[in-house]
Design a protein around this motif. Sequence first.
Motif, PDB file in Angstrom:
ATOM      1  N   UNK A   1      -6.023  86.699 -63.068  1.00 44.85           N
ATOM      2  CA  UNK A   1      -6.137  85.420 -62.618  1.00 44.85           C
ATOM      3  C   UNK A   1      -7.584  85.006 -62.403  1.00 44.85           C
ATOM      4  N   UNK A   2      -8.510  85.659 -61.974  1.00 43.36           N
ATOM      5  CA  UNK A   2     -10.108  85.531 -62.150  1.00 43.36           C
ATOM      6  C   UNK A   2     -10.304  85.433 -63.384  1.00 43.36           C
ATOM      7  N   UNK A   3     -10.013  86.081 -64.466  1.00 43.03           N
ATOM      8  CA  UNK A   3     -10.402  85.711 -66.001  1.00 43.03           C
ATOM      9  C   UNK A   3     -10.076  84.529 -66.349  1.00 43.03           C
ATOM     10  N   UNK A   4      -8.528  84.124 -66.102  1.00 43.55           N
ATOM     11  CA  UNK A   4      -8.073  82.811 -66.471  1.00 43.55           C
ATOM     12  C   UNK A   4      -8.931  81.686 -65.665  1.00 43.55           C
ATOM     13  N   UNK A   5      -9.187  81.757 -64.728  1.00 43.69           N
ATOM     14  CA  UNK A   5      -9.879  80.866 -63.537  1.00 43.69           C
ATOM     15  C   UNK A   5     -11.241  80.470 -64.336  1.00 43.69           C
ATOM     16  N   UNK A   6     -12.061  81.703 -64.358  1.00 42.72           N
ATOM     17  CA  UNK A   6     -13.433  81.323 -65.196  1.00 42.72           C
ATOM     18  C   UNK A   6     -13.330  80.544 -66.289  1.00 42.72           C
ATOM     19  N   UNK A   7     -12.199  81.215 -67.383  1.00 44.55           N
ATOM     20  CA  UNK A   7     -12.163  80.380 -68.492  1.00 44.55           C
ATOM     21  C   UNK A   7     -12.006  78.883 -68.412  1.00 44.55           C
ATOM     22  N   UNK A   8     -11.135  78.496 -67.184  1.00 45.84           N
ATOM     23  CA  UNK A   8     -11.151  77.046 -67.042  1.00 45.84           C
ATOM     24  C   UNK A   8     -12.594  76.311 -66.890  1.00 45.84           C
ATOM     25  N   UNK A   9     -13.331  77.019 -66.073  1.00 45.78           N
ATOM     26  CA  UNK A   9     -14.418  76.457 -65.805  1.00 45.78           C
ATOM     27  C   UNK A   9     -15.489  76.317 -67.242  1.00 45.78           C
ATOM     28  N   UNK A  10     -15.370  77.478 -67.896  1.00 47.49           N
ATOM     29  CA  UNK A  10     -16.465  77.651 -69.091  1.00 47.49           C
ATOM     30  C   UNK A  10     -15.842  76.773 -70.317  1.00 47.49           C
ATOM     31  N   UNK A  11     -14.590  76.487 -70.396  1.00 45.92           N
ATOM     32  CA  UNK A  11     -14.003  75.858 -71.595  1.00 45.92           C
ATOM     33  C   UNK A  11     -13.789  74.449 -71.035  1.00 45.92           C
ATOM     34  N   UNK A  12     -13.307  73.925 -69.948  1.00 43.45           N
ATOM     35  CA  UNK A  12     -13.047  72.734 -69.646  1.00 43.45           C
ATOM     36  C   UNK A  12     -11.727  72.411 -69.862  1.00 43.45           C
ATOM     37  N   UNK A  13     -11.161  71.341 -69.280  1.00 46.65           N
ATOM     38  CA  UNK A  13      -9.823  70.915 -69.293  1.00 46.65           C
ATOM     39  C   UNK A  13      -9.260  70.716 -70.904  1.00 46.65           C
ATOM     40  N   UNK A  14     -10.262  70.337 -71.702  1.00 47.69           N
ATOM     41  CA  UNK A  14      -9.901  69.960 -73.176  1.00 47.69           C
ATOM     42  C   UNK A  14      -9.469  71.147 -74.060  1.00 47.69           C
ATOM     43  N   UNK A  15     -10.122  72.179 -73.757  1.00 48.19           N
ATOM     44  CA  UNK A  15     -10.028  73.447 -74.601  1.00 48.19           C
ATOM     45  C   UNK A  15      -9.438  74.523 -74.096  1.00 48.19           C
ATOM     46  N   UNK A  16      -8.982  74.595 -72.637  1.00 51.32           N
ATOM     47  CA  UNK A  16      -8.405  75.733 -71.827  1.00 51.32           C
ATOM     48  C   UNK A  16      -7.167  76.109 -72.622  1.00 51.32           C
ATOM     49  N   UNK A  17      -6.031  75.460 -72.966  1.00 50.53           N
ATOM     50  CA  UNK A  17      -4.965  75.649 -73.284  1.00 50.53           C
ATOM     51  C   UNK A  17      -4.895  76.494 -74.576  1.00 50.53           C
TER      52      UNK A  17
END
Length: 378
Positions: free
Chosen positions: A181-197
């Motif tokens: 969960x920490x890993x995925x949430x970090x990715x949200x911040x670094x990649x942003x809404x447009x790239x996270x999926x």
Amino acid sequence: MIKTILFDVDGVMLSEERYFDASALTVWEFLHSPLYLGLSGDVFTASPEEKDIRRVRELVFVNDEVLNFIKSRGINSNWDMVYLTVAYQIIRLCERLKAELGQKVTDLLTGQINRAELARLAEWAKEYAPDFAIEYAKFTTDFSRGNAQKAEMLLYLNQIARERCGVVTNVFSRNSDLWQLCQETFQEWYLGDDRIAASIGRETMQPGKKGFLNDEIPIVSPEEMIQLFRTLKEKGYTLGIGTGRPSIETHVPLGELKLLEWFDPNRVVTATHVLEAEKESPAHAPLSKPHPFCYVKGLLGLDTPNSEVHSFALPVPNGDEVLIVGDSPADMLAAQAMGCRFAATLTGLSGKAARSKFESAKADYILDDVRDILSILE
């Protein structure tokens, strides 16, 4: 004579600053967002201004003292840094709640901590510990009592849970729901809404995150790095990468800066490849730096099966023909495990202050920045 050069990315080619910003924001979200623990003391937003990002990082990492401590213990992964910091504060909160809730807290700390358990913990905190104070500096104090290094730091959280909460558990590790969960949430911040999926297979839980991928900071000018890598290629060196960044976070910025084209595509190894190898063979995990997996894979090539990478004898044959260029103790430990030469760049988190540490650890070469590599090659 050196024939192959394997480069880290963060602290060598690109600044780590935005990674550390994303790490701090992830911890902040876990602790203060209503979708996670929702603790009082700060107001969470998914779209912080730059001044707020600076404030959050100073707060969460205690003016980078916590970051420096974690990196000095051989942790190189931002995902691990976030997990350590979040899990530690969860343990402290559980210590506060233990007197009121007893076995419920024990059950939580001995089972997987997922979104449902975080929601339960948030309700308990709201009812029984509304004035709970987050003390970020205590992280360093507690971990300084032990000698845990590298991946052992994640397991040491179990010891802290025992000391603070009187609970015997082994739930804290890299192979846990909370780490994921920490890993995925970090990715949200670094990649942003447009790239996270494209990275984790779902949208951001809290929309509004613009990401940092288009806000990368080269350590030296791209033009100078291009000239460096062109010169190395012309001299006949094989160039590869071993990075803790996932593939998208490696290929996009290096591609936009015209740097990626100078590296052998078969030798660009990222955290994505490391995670795939861990899932393929959990018994070998963790494989992130300072484990040498990414550099061994880079030396052998992406087309080499992971089973052969795991079984490849260390130190590597002709280790003096391989140079690893990195900015952290984790990179140096990986190089030493492989029996390769190591060049430390003084462009990481500690800057030139890291020179004495690399000198005492007997790094083969110490460079002011990556451009100095030409001065050490024959």
